[in-house]
Scaffold this motif. Sequence first.
Motif, mmCIF file in Angstrom:
data_model
loop_
_atom_site.group_PDB
_atom_site.id
_atom_site.type_symbol
_atom_site.label_atom_id
_atom_site.label_comp_id
_atom_site.label_asym_id
_atom_site.label_seq_id
_atom_site.Cartn_x
_atom_site.Cartn_y
_atom_site.Cartn_z
ATOM 1 N N LEU A 1 0.696 -1.126 0.045
ATOM 2 C CA LEU A 1 -0.002 -0.040 -0.116
ATOM 3 C C LEU A 1 0.980 1.241 -0.037
ATOM 4 C CD1 LEU A 1 -1.136 -2.181 2.422
ATOM 5 C CD2 LEU A 1 -2.977 -0.835 2.247
ATOM 6 N N GLY A 2 0.348 2.526 0.044
ATOM 7 C CA GLY A 2 1.246 3.541 -0.139
ATOM 8 C C GLY A 2 0.555 4.837 -0.278
ATOM 9 N N ILE A 3 1.215 5.884 -0.251
ATOM 10 C CA ILE A 3 0.799 7.285 -0.760
ATOM 11 C C ILE A 3 1.433 8.025 -1.796
ATOM 12 C CG2 ILE A 3 2.282 8.213 1.129
ATOM 13 C CD1 ILE A 3 0.216 10.302 1.522
ATOM 14 N N VAL A 4 0.776 8.488 -2.718
ATOM 15 C CA VAL A 4 1.358 9.180 -3.780
ATOM 16 C C VAL A 4 1.093 10.519 -3.873
ATOM 17 C CG1 VAL A 4 -0.666 8.390 -5.469
ATOM 18 C CG2 VAL A 4 1.448 9.227 -6.464
ATOM 19 N N PRO B 1 5.968 10.272 -7.985
ATOM 20 C CA PRO B 1 6.127 10.524 -9.250
ATOM 21 C C PRO B 1 6.657 12.059 -9.825
ATOM 22 C CG PRO B 1 3.752 9.587 -8.759
ATOM 23 C CD PRO B 1 4.548 9.955 -7.687
ATOM 24 N N MET B 2 7.132 11.929 -10.874
ATOM 25 C CA MET B 2 7.858 13.129 -11.201
ATOM 26 C C MET B 2 6.694 13.893 -11.798
ATOM 27 S SD MET B 2 11.769 12.782 -12.327
ATOM 28 C CE MET B 2 12.040 14.483 -13.125
ATOM 29 N N ASP B 3 5.795 13.125 -12.652
ATOM 30 C CA ASP B 3 4.836 13.849 -13.283
ATOM 31 C C ASP B 3 3.593 12.879 -13.496
ATOM 32 O OD1 ASP B 3 5.505 11.984 -15.137
ATOM 33 O OD2 ASP B 3 6.970 13.368 -16.265
ATOM 34 N N GLU B 4 2.501 13.459 -14.419
ATOM 35 C CA GLU B 4 1.465 12.919 -14.542
ATOM 36 C C GLU B 4 1.454 11.510 -15.188
ATOM 37 O OE1 GLU B 4 -2.387 13.996 -17.335
ATOM 38 O OE2 GLU B 4 -1.831 15.714 -15.868
ATOM 39 N N ALA B 5 2.614 11.396 -16.213
ATOM 40 C CA ALA B 5 2.824 10.004 -16.501
ATOM 41 C C ALA B 5 3.312 9.015 -15.677
ATOM 42 C CB ALA B 5 3.958 10.261 -17.833
ATOM 43 N N GLY B 6 4.248 9.464 -14.663
ATOM 44 C CA GLY B 6 4.544 8.669 -13.652
ATOM 45 C C GLY B 6 3.323 8.134 -12.867
ATOM 46 N N PHE B 7 2.404 9.037 -12.639
ATOM 47 C CA PHE B 7 1.324 8.745 -11.767
ATOM 48 C C PHE B 7 0.717 7.640 -12.470
ATOM 49 C CE2 PHE B 7 -3.131 9.331 -10.774
ATOM 50 C CZ PHE B 7 -3.193 8.881 -9.542
ATOM 51 N N GLN B 8 0.352 7.765 -13.511
ATOM 52 C CA GLN B 8 -0.438 6.740 -14.711
ATOM 53 C C GLN B 8 0.219 5.524 -14.581
ATOM 54 O OE1 GLN B 8 -0.440 8.612 -18.626
ATOM 55 N NE2 GLN B 8 -2.195 9.917 -17.889
ATOM 56 N N THR B 9 1.715 5.456 -14.474
ATOM 57 C CA THR B 9 2.318 4.063 -14.268
ATOM 58 C C THR B 9 2.118 3.443 -13.095
ATOM 59 O OG1 THR B 9 4.215 5.184 -15.640
ATOM 60 C CG2 THR B 9 4.982 3.092 -14.182
ATOM 61 N N VAL C 1 -3.971 9.355 -1.953
ATOM 62 C CA VAL C 1 -3.534 10.237 -2.963
ATOM 63 C C VAL C 1 -3.425 11.642 -2.429
ATOM 64 C CG1 VAL C 1 -3.742 11.171 -5.367
ATOM 65 C CG2 VAL C 1 -4.480 8.729 -4.867
ATOM 66 N N THR C 2 -2.513 12.354 -2.526
ATOM 67 C CA THR C 2 -2.389 13.878 -2.228
ATOM 68 C C THR C 2 -2.179 14.690 -3.498
ATOM 69 O OG1 THR C 2 -1.633 15.364 -0.695
ATOM 70 C CG2 THR C 2 -0.016 13.396 -1.444
ATOM 71 N N ALA C 3 -1.849 16.057 -3.194
ATOM 72 C CA ALA C 3 -1.421 16.937 -4.375
ATOM 73 C C ALA C 3 -0.491 16.488 -4.906
ATOM 74 C CB ALA C 3 -1.674 18.277 -3.715
ATOM 75 N N PRO C 4 -0.378 16.661 -6.034
ATOM 76 C CA PRO C 4 -1.227 17.415 -7.011
ATOM 77 C C PRO C 4 -2.101 16.318 -7.829
ATOM 78 C CG PRO C 4 0.766 17.060 -8.186
ATOM 79 C CD PRO C 4 0.994 16.401 -7.027
ATOM 80 N N PHE C 5 -2.285 15.213 -7.443
ATOM 81 C CA PHE C 5 -2.822 13.753 -8.304
ATOM 82 C C PHE C 5 -4.377 13.647 -7.965
ATOM 83 C CE2 PHE C 5 1.849 12.990 -8.088
ATOM 84 C CZ PHE C 5 1.898 13.287 -9.315
ATOM 85 N N LYS C 6 -4.899 14.233 -7.086
ATOM 86 C CA LYS C 6 -6.300 13.791 -6.453
ATOM 87 C C LYS C 6 -7.360 13.861 -7.622
ATOM 88 C CE LYS C 6 -5.973 15.082 -1.686
ATOM 89 N NZ LYS C 6 -6.634 15.639 -0.581
ATOM 90 N N GLU C 7 -7.494 15.008 -8.373
ATOM 91 C CA GLU C 7 -8.536 14.945 -9.679
ATOM 92 C C GLU C 7 -7.987 13.847 -10.649
ATOM 93 O OE1 GLU C 7 -9.586 18.958 -10.867
ATOM 94 O OE2 GLU C 7 -9.127 19.688 -9.094
#
Length: 274
Positions: free
Chosen positions: A12-15, A46-54, A69-75
């Motif tokens: 589990l984790g936090i991103v 993750p460095m960016d949106e692509a990293g989050f998608q991975t 999930v915390t900022a900036p990836f919540k939406e």
Amino acid sequence: MRARITGGAVVLGIVGRPVAHSLSPVIHNAWIEAAGLDAAYVPFSPMDEAGFQTLVAAGRAGMIRALNVTAPFKEQAFAHADEASEAARLTGSANILLFEDGRIRADSSDGLGLLTALKTQAPKLMLDGARVALLGAGGAARAGAGALVQAGAEVRIVNRTHERASALAADLGHGVEAAGDEALDDADLVINALSVQPEFDLARLRADAVVMDMTYRPVVTPFLQAARARGLVVVDGLAMLIGQAAPLFEGAFGQAPPPLDLRALLIRHLETAA
């Protein structure tokens, strides 16, 4: 009982970005250890949106069971979900992703954390019909406003950029409106959802107003110190963090977290890290 880590450990984790400051690993790993689970809760940045998608793809593939999930990836997290709770749909964002059989369920417990904190530290405050001045128009304000409206409060978004406040109010709909500083004058509750400390004279607040700060580093912020000095009831961000934590653990393991004094644990951690 100590947790054990084997080849079959649940991950589990936090991103977020940044995420090194997060206390969520302290909370969840304490619960995991107390419950004796074969699991680990780790931070991802993750460095960016692509990293989050991975990272989300790894969850779909069964490599990760759940993420906070915390900022900036919540939406973005909400947009990836196959199904979402009412709380997540209300705000269009998610701070929890649960992965099962290649599907993703989104949830938002930020609002629950806010309401739990208010109930714990300001038990006399009645939210039904309360006038709330919410400072900020970012992700924290979005999640908080949705829960407050559901509780019956009238929420006024106060932001330096009025256009952002108006856009958030339009997104959330009935019960939320953009306002100027005048919203502070008759507010029953003032919440700082900004990443910086607000600058206004607390003398303008009513004598029975409650003041909350979503920030928990430090636990008692200058904003809360000033409110206490004026004799106002204050609610801190640590209480909100604790209040929002359990749903991910319950979703990941199908059981309630073991009883621990999380507040004492986290304050000790913050003192050690200072």
